[in-house]
Structure formats: C-alpha cells, structure tokens
Scaffold this active site. Structure first.
Site, PDB file in Angstrom:
ATOM      1  N   ASP A  60       0.861  -1.180   0.000  1.00  0.00           N
ATOM      2  CA  ASP A  60       0.000   0.000   0.000  1.00  0.00           C
ATOM      3  C   ASP A  60       0.896   1.227   0.000  1.00  0.00           C
ATOM      4  O   ASP A  60       2.113   1.136   0.100  1.00  0.00           O
ATOM      5  CB  ASP A  60      -0.942  -0.016   1.203  1.00  0.00           C
ATOM      6  CG  ASP A  60      -0.196   0.244   2.489  1.00  0.00           C
ATOM      7  OD1 ASP A  60       1.033   0.392   2.448  1.00  0.00           O
ATOM      8  OD2 ASP A  60      -0.840   0.291   3.550  1.00  0.00           O
ATOM      9  N   GLY A  62       0.707   3.941   2.047  1.00  0.00           N
ATOM     10  CA  GLY A  62       0.917   4.629   3.316  1.00  0.00           C
ATOM     11  C   GLY A  62      -0.191   5.609   3.667  1.00  0.00           C
ATOM     12  O   GLY A  62      -0.266   6.083   4.800  1.00  0.00           O
ATOM     13  N   PHE A  64      -3.418   5.193   4.114  1.00  0.00           N
ATOM     14  CA  PHE A  64      -4.340   4.724   5.147  1.00  0.00           C
ATOM     15  C   PHE A  64      -3.720   4.818   6.542  1.00  0.00           C
ATOM     16  O   PHE A  64      -4.373   5.225   7.498  1.00  0.00           O
ATOM     17  CB  PHE A  64      -4.778   3.284   4.856  1.00  0.00           C
ATOM     18  CG  PHE A  64      -5.727   2.746   5.882  1.00  0.00           C
ATOM     19  CD1 PHE A  64      -7.058   3.138   5.887  1.00  0.00           C
ATOM     20  CD2 PHE A  64      -5.306   1.860   6.859  1.00  0.00           C
ATOM     21  CE1 PHE A  64      -7.940   2.661   6.844  1.00  0.00           C
ATOM     22  CE2 PHE A  64      -6.175   1.380   7.815  1.00  0.00           C
ATOM     23  CZ  PHE A  64      -7.501   1.781   7.804  1.00  0.00           C
ATOM     24  N   ASP A 114      -3.015   8.189  -1.585  1.00  0.00           N
ATOM     25  CA  ASP A 114      -4.358   8.769  -1.564  1.00  0.00           C
ATOM     26  C   ASP A 114      -4.576   9.501  -0.245  1.00  0.00           C
ATOM     27  O   ASP A 114      -3.841   9.288   0.728  1.00  0.00           O
ATOM     28  CB  ASP A 114      -5.425   7.681  -1.744  1.00  0.00           C
ATOM     29  CG  ASP A 114      -5.408   6.661  -0.608  1.00  0.00           C
ATOM     30  OD1 ASP A 114      -4.304   6.373  -0.086  1.00  0.00           O
ATOM     31  OD2 ASP A 114      -6.474   6.136  -0.241  1.00  0.00           O
ATOM     32  N   GLN A 228     -11.487   7.592  -4.020  1.00  0.00           N
ATOM     33  CA  GLN A 228     -12.071   8.042  -2.763  1.00  0.00           C
ATOM     34  C   GLN A 228     -13.506   8.497  -3.036  1.00  0.00           C
ATOM     35  O   GLN A 228     -14.037   8.243  -4.106  1.00  0.00           O
ATOM     36  CB  GLN A 228     -11.217   9.164  -2.155  1.00  0.00           C
ATOM     37  CG  GLN A 228      -9.879   8.667  -1.590  1.00  0.00           C
ATOM     38  CD  GLN A 228     -10.067   7.789  -0.351  1.00  0.00           C
ATOM     39  OE1 GLN A 228     -11.066   7.876   0.359  1.00  0.00           O
ATOM     40  NE2 GLN A 228      -9.097   6.898  -0.110  1.00  0.00           N
ATOM     41  N   ASP A 305      -8.041  -7.091   1.018  1.00  0.00           N
ATOM     42  CA  ASP A 305      -7.048  -7.335   2.071  1.00  0.00           C
ATOM     43  C   ASP A 305      -7.735  -6.998   3.379  1.00  0.00           C
ATOM     44  O   ASP A 305      -8.616  -6.138   3.414  1.00  0.00           O
ATOM     45  CB  ASP A 305      -5.818  -6.430   1.915  1.00  0.00           C
ATOM     46  CG  ASP A 305      -6.090  -5.014   2.397  1.00  0.00           C
ATOM     47  OD1 ASP A 305      -6.710  -4.235   1.637  1.00  0.00           O
ATOM     48  OD2 ASP A 305      -5.728  -4.682   3.548  1.00  0.00           O
ATOM     49  N   CYS A 343     -13.659 -28.320   9.123  1.00  0.00           N
ATOM     50  CA  CYS A 343     -12.442 -27.744   8.530  1.00  0.00           C
ATOM     51  C   CYS A 343     -11.354 -28.806   8.370  1.00  0.00           C
ATOM     52  O   CYS A 343     -11.218 -29.695   9.208  1.00  0.00           O
ATOM     53  CB  CYS A 343     -11.947 -26.601   9.414  1.00  0.00           C
ATOM     54  SG  CYS A 343     -10.433 -25.823   8.849  1.00  0.00           S
ATOM     55  N   CYS A 345      -8.034 -27.900   7.841  1.00  0.00           N
ATOM     56  CA  CYS A 345      -6.729 -27.238   7.946  1.00  0.00           C
ATOM     57  C   CYS A 345      -5.817 -28.026   8.892  1.00  0.00           C
ATOM     58  O   CYS A 345      -6.284 -28.870   9.658  1.00  0.00           O
ATOM     59  CB  CYS A 345      -6.898 -25.795   8.413  1.00  0.00           C
ATOM     60  SG  CYS A 345      -7.062 -25.574  10.191  1.00  0.00           S
ATOM     61  N   CYS A 348      -7.036 -27.958  12.580  1.00  0.00           N
ATOM     62  CA  CYS A 348      -8.224 -28.746  12.922  1.00  0.00           C
ATOM     63  C   CYS A 348      -7.981 -30.240  12.803  1.00  0.00           C
ATOM     64  O   CYS A 348      -8.725 -31.042  13.366  1.00  0.00           O
ATOM     65  CB  CYS A 348      -9.406 -28.302  12.055  1.00  0.00           C
ATOM     66  SG  CYS A 348      -9.982 -26.650  12.520  1.00  0.00           S
ATOM     67  N   HIS A 374      -5.464 -21.243  11.310  1.00  0.00           N
ATOM     68  CA  HIS A 374      -6.832 -21.672  11.015  1.00  0.00           C
ATOM     69  C   HIS A 374      -7.617 -20.561  10.303  1.00  0.00           C
ATOM     70  O   HIS A 374      -8.280 -20.798   9.302  1.00  0.00           O
ATOM     71  CB  HIS A 374      -7.565 -22.083  12.292  1.00  0.00           C
ATOM     72  CG  HIS A 374      -9.034 -22.253  12.078  1.00  0.00           C
ATOM     73  ND1 HIS A 374      -9.578 -23.409  11.553  1.00  0.00           N
ATOM     74  CD2 HIS A 374     -10.071 -21.399  12.238  1.00  0.00           C
ATOM     75  CE1 HIS A 374     -10.888 -23.250  11.426  1.00  0.00           C
ATOM     76  NE2 HIS A 374     -11.215 -22.038  11.838  1.00  0.00           N
TER      77      HIS A 374
END
Lengths: 406, 406
Positions: A60, A62, A64, A114, A228, A305, A343, A345, A348, A374
C-alpha cells in the site's frame, strides 16, 4: 491478501503461508519505510528476497496509515507530513516519494498515494480528498514513467529490487488462464444486479488477457489507482472518471470500511465497481468479514485485504462454518472437538479447542499461531470456493448458501 | 529434550518439532498441574492427546520449580507446600501426589519428587536433601505399585491417559536396536576416562536390551529416580546407593547446573554417572550448552533437557557452528547470510540475518519462531551427530573437534 504489516504475517512462517495456498501478500509501505527502511531492503535485493517470499506482493502507499494515526499527520497539496509512531521523528510522503519507496521495496503491485478520509466526513472534505487523490494519482503515474526511463538508462530494474523473484507476477500474467484465475477476472459471469454501464468504453476485446496491455511502464510492476469519495455516489463517479482517464493497471476502492454502515458499504462498493472496467482488477481495500468477501465479489470486486483473520486470531476469535467462536470462553475448557469440525486445515486435523484455549489463556505463542493458521485457511478457502463456483458457473448458489450460514 | 513447559515448546508447532526430528518432549508437572489442571488433561485422554504429540513425553516432578520459586515453597517430611505463581493459592505436593499427577498426565517417563537444593548449600542441607529425596523415592515407587494394582483392578490404564499414543515408548523399547539408538545407550563404548566401578553389579548380560526387564509395574511407563548431593562426591555416592537399592527404570542427576562452576559440574556428573548401571538411562537435568552435551556424553550421560536453545532464541541469541550470535546487534542489519552458513535447517535455507534481526527488533513473533526453530535444530543435530559418532566408533574424534570450535 493476508496482511504482512512489517514484512511478516504475524505468527506465520512463509512456508506455512505457502502450505495454506496464499498467492499474494500485502505489506505496509509506511511500516517498512520506518523500519528497517526501504533503502536497506533495496540494498538487500528487494522485499521478496528480504522476507523470503518468491511470490507476488502488493504494497500500500501509506495513505491509510497516515489517516489511522491522524494526530500524527498533516495533509498538504504536496503530500503528507507525518510523525513516526516509533520515535516521533517527522517524515514527508509525497505521491512521488510513495512511488520511489515502493519501487525500492520492489513489490509487484504498488498503490498511488491517496487521502483516505474518515467516516463520517463533510461533503467538502470528501470532495477535497477526491480531487487531491486524483491529482496525486497523476503525479504518481508521471513519477513511475520517469523512474522507468531512469531505470532503463542506468542501473536497471534489479538495482531497485525489481524482477528478483523466480515467480514474478509478469510470468503469471503471460498466461491468460492463470492470470484470470489468479485475479478471479473473466470468471465472474453472474452480476448480482443489473449493472450501470462502466464509464470506460470496453474497446479491448473480451476474452483477451486483461494483462497483456497493461499501462505500467515497468514490466512485472503494476500500479493501481485508489478511488475516494466516501459513501457519496456522485463523488465516487467523479473519482472514477479522473482515474480512468489516467489509465491504471488496476483500481482500488479506498475510503470504505472506515465505520460506515455495512449496507452503505455494499451499495457503494457495487456502484463503484460497476464504474470500473471489467478487464482490470478491482480491489476493495480493508474488507472484510468472510461474508463480505462473498457479498462483494457478487458486487463486482476481485481483490481484498484485511487484518481481520490474523488480528482476530490473536485475540482468540476464530472463524468457523458455524460462525465465530470465542475460544477463550470457559465452555471450551474440556471441548475435545477441533476449532471447526468441518475444517480440514492442519490445525483442525491435530488440535482440540481445549488445547488451543489453554494456550491462549496461558499466553503461549502457539495459541496465536494456531488460531492465525486456522483463520487464514478459512479466508483462503473461502476465496478458493468463490473462484471455483465462478469457474463452474454456480456462484449464485454458493452466494445463497453462504448467506444462509450462521 | 526440548522443554515444553506448559504443554508447548514456545513458538513451535508440533509439526515443526517433528520435522526437526525431536523424539521426546519434556513437560512441566508443576505448570500443567496449576493450568489447565491434570484432571482436565486426564479427562481429555492424557497429555499426548491433549497437545497433539503422539511421541514420547517426560514429565518432571515439580521439585525443581518449587526450588526456583523458593519464596513460595516450604519443604516438610511429607512433601512440599507451595504457592501458585499464578494466583497465590496454596498447594501440597507429596511424592505420592507427584506420581498421581504425572500418571494422570500419562507421560512415558515420570520422575520421583526430589528436594533440589541451590548452590552453594551447607553440607547439612545437602545431606538432608539426599536423605529426604531417597525416602521420597521409595514412597514414589510404592505409590506407583499401588496405582498399578488399582489400574489393573478398575478402570485400566486408559482411564489415566496411559497407553493412548500410537507410538508408545513401550513399542520403541521392544526393539533393542531402536531402544539403544533412542537412548544413546549401548552405543557408548569410549569412556573419556577410566571409570570407577559402578555400585550396581552388572549381573544383567551386556547387549541385552536395557528395557526388557525394567522394574516399572505399568507397561510403557518408566519411573526415574533423581539423585541429589550437590558437588559433594560422598553425598552423590550415598544418594546413588539409596536409589539403586530401590531399582529404577532410569536415573537422573538433579541438583547440578544450579550455579556451580562448570568444571565442578563436569567432574560431579562424571563421578556420579559412573556410579550408575550402564543398562539404564542416565539423565542430567537442566544441562546445558551445546558443548556441555558433548562433554557430558563423554562423561557417561545419555539424556538432557534444557531451556537454553528455546529461551536464548527468544532473546535473540542463536547457536551456530561459529559460536553464539547475538542477532539483534546492529552489525547484522545488512547481513544477507543465514544465521549459520554451515546449517541446513529450514530457517537457514530461507531467511537472512538481516530479516531475522528486523523481526526481533520490531517485536514480531516470527523472529522468536525462526530463532527457536534454528536453535532446536542445532541441539537436535548435535545429539544426532553424537549418536552417530558413537555408533561408528569415532566419538573421541568428534569430541576433540567440537572442543576446538569457537
């Protein structure tokens, strides 16, 4: 994209991320710029090599972080002044500087700087942010072109950490099918609602790889513009118009998921996504819950994300097919079942709720490690199922089924 | 044995421990008794099942922890009164209770309760500890026999978490060769120094599996006695005589590595080891550095446990073929080399010193995870090389080579 703020997804080894099927990581320019510093990372061959991740990375810009640490920042026409949360030192980030720093990190996808405004904000503040973010986007593009000329003349991309990975995004992009799978693009054939017409005339033939004609001047490096406009549709349209004129490799919807009601977020995401070209990735920043992923893909989003799977995990909140489980609750002290009985994974398959609760209560690192593993599996699996249902033309059914879940 | 205090080796998943070749874990009775409680673990099928570790586990008796938290404990003939470090509540641990708790945990090797005294201590205090530890050892053996009768009459071993693993130590023991490799026993043919004669007459034929005739009344469960006596050889002999008369599955040397000079530790370890039968494992508790492992195997020791590889790792101290490296040092900020260029562990194959330094400086969990994984590999690999050199009859050369290292 799991969030790897400081060049690490908290508690996960890179091998564990690969085992989970993670395709791309997000890293934070703001954090890496401050520590260890982008110049060190550039010297060491770029972020991929530095963190041992030979797969795609998005950084990103920066913007945010500067909003999040509002009391520490000040926005001007030129850029953003901010104070380090580590030592209080003053720093200046301009649109050009954000490109320079991200190029030094050598990410595959970089973002324009932004001005991300909080919710709620006045129409005036939102409008100012749209205009400023648009001007900054133009300066970011120009900076990348200048950097491109400079690179081809002098030290080459390698000097900037670029092109050092074995599996570059460029390679993925050269295979239209892989490209489409990677991005979820081209596979989305069931718009949830009748769409408003995109502003961009779709002169490029459908079916063509969205990638072959990307406008970034540096091979293997993509630049995304950030929209935006808060929850104001007119401002979102204005923001989109400005960015589309500049032509970016992809478009990110910023300034959502900052406190607005969920219904408004969905509506604005849908409205905005439909303003954007189908042949370019649409990235909704900072979203969201497992339900949000399905709802927003249905509304035209390709990429996400969010810190939710990892941050919640460390706080003992796990996502399951039966809804959220607060695993530190006393009721799980003798619970022999896995975090999620449905699950598959690695967590689990091996550990019980009682053990993981014990680890978290005792403050043992392994507690956070296992819940993170998990939760990431849950998110990655959710996106895998979304892609699969799109490819097989059954996304609408998948969407209905997920909506009916607890 | 890596130390898994609260049922976890800090920062490691059980899968990572298996990948490193860890054969057996140590867990702390004191900690597990207090949290989550041995009854909960018993109800859940024992410690192996609770922590997801289908391989051998040794539990200590809690004696050492009580000494470490001295201000919180009081020793009587009956046992030890101590206060929980968690909530200050009062608890009583007798030799019988220590057996009960460890049987509930269902470990493969359990330890008698001992009185571990600090260094330096008066001859009187040391002598008292030897006598008391001896009486407690007798009571522990009796308790285990009583428990054995009780188990065969009533609920069976399973009710106590025993015999629930797929790979039990009993299975390993049935194969003399595997048993010997596992313990390093029988393979040690080059005593560093001419030995004093063991007290125990070696009536059992050499070459026979040390395990087939073990005195524990419960199959698959071994009880080790703990020797005390500080650095006083006469007291060590007295302690050994008492325990040998009782006949244990193995013998642990306690009360060393508590502050005495290294030369004294080596001398007492060697003197004491030679008092013990060759056909039973000799376990030096709480030792030590990578060098200590080689030096003490040379002096007759088979087994070790130590927090050093894991605790040092979390503090940024890593063990390498070139000696210790304090990885947070500024000199490593731009160091692209792995922690140890001679190491083949998963960490050294993927990550640089600069990255690991960055993680530790930033307080990221992955820093401690990677240094722990590396350090455990270093220790496990050291023991593997010791066993290999013994099997091939080249231990003396290996010993000399290690002594010459930095």
């Amino acid at each position: 994209m799991p969030v790897g703020t400081a060049g690490t997804v908290k508690g996960m080894t890179q091998a564990q991320l690969e085992e989970l099927g993670v395709q791309i990581l997000l890293a934070n320019t703001y954090h890496l710029y401050l520590r260890p510093g982008h110049e060190i990372i550039r010297e060491l061959g770029g972020l991929h090599r530095f963190i041992g991740w030979p797969h795609p990375i998005l950084t990103d810009s920066g913007g945010f972080q500067v909003m999040s640490l509002k009391s520490l920042g000040r926005v001007t026409e030129d850029g953003v002044w901010f104070k380090s949360h580590l030592d209080g030192s003053s720093h200046f980030l301009s649109p050009e500087r954000a490109i320079e720093v991200q190029a030094a990190l050598g990410a595959d996808i970089i973002m324009t700087l932004d001005e991300c405004v909080e919710y709620p904000s006045s129409h005036q503040a939102l409008h100012r942010a749209v205009k400023l973010t648009g001007r900054w986007a133009g300066r970011a593009k120009e900076k990348l072109s200048a950097l491109s000329s400079q690179l081809s003349k002098s030290e080459g991309a390698r000097g900037w950490g670029l092109g050092t990975r074995e599996t570059s995004l460029a390679a993925i992009k050269q295979s239209p099918e892989q490209g489409a799978r990677c991005w979820g693009l081209g596979a989305r054939e069931i718009p949830l609602a009748a769409s408003t017409q995109p502003i961009a005339s779709e002169t490029k033939p459908r079916g063509q790889s969205p990638i072959t004609n990307h406008p970034s001047p540096i091979p293997g490096l993509s630049l995304f513009g950030i929209l935006q406009g808060g929850v104001d549709k007119d401002l979102r349209r204005e923001s989109a118009e400005g960015l589309l004129e500049l032509d970016f490799d992809g478009y990110a919807i910023g300034g959502l998921s900052v406190g607005e009601p969920k219904a408004e977020m969905y509506e604005v995401a849908q409205y905005t996504a439909q303003l954007l070209p189908r042949h370019r990735p649409r990235y909704l920043m900072g979203v969201g819950t497992p339900e949000d992923l399905v709802e927003c893909v249905a509304r035209g989003i390709d990429m996400f994300d969010c810190v939710m799977p990892t941050r919640n995990a460390r706080n003992g909140c796990v996502f399951t097919s039966q809804g959220k489980v607060i695993i530190k609750n006393t009721r799980y002290a003798r619970d022999e079942s896995p975090l999620d009985p449905a699950c598959e994974c690695p967590v689990c398959r091996r550990y019980s709720r009682s053990y993981i609760r014990h680890l978290l209560v005792a403050g043992e690192m392994l507690g956070a490690i296992l819940t993170t593993q998990h939760n990431l599996h849950f998110y990655i699996d959710r996106m895998r199922k979304i892609r699969q249902s799109l490819l097989f033309g059954v996304f609408a059914e998948f969407h209905s089924r997920v909506c009916a879940e607890p």
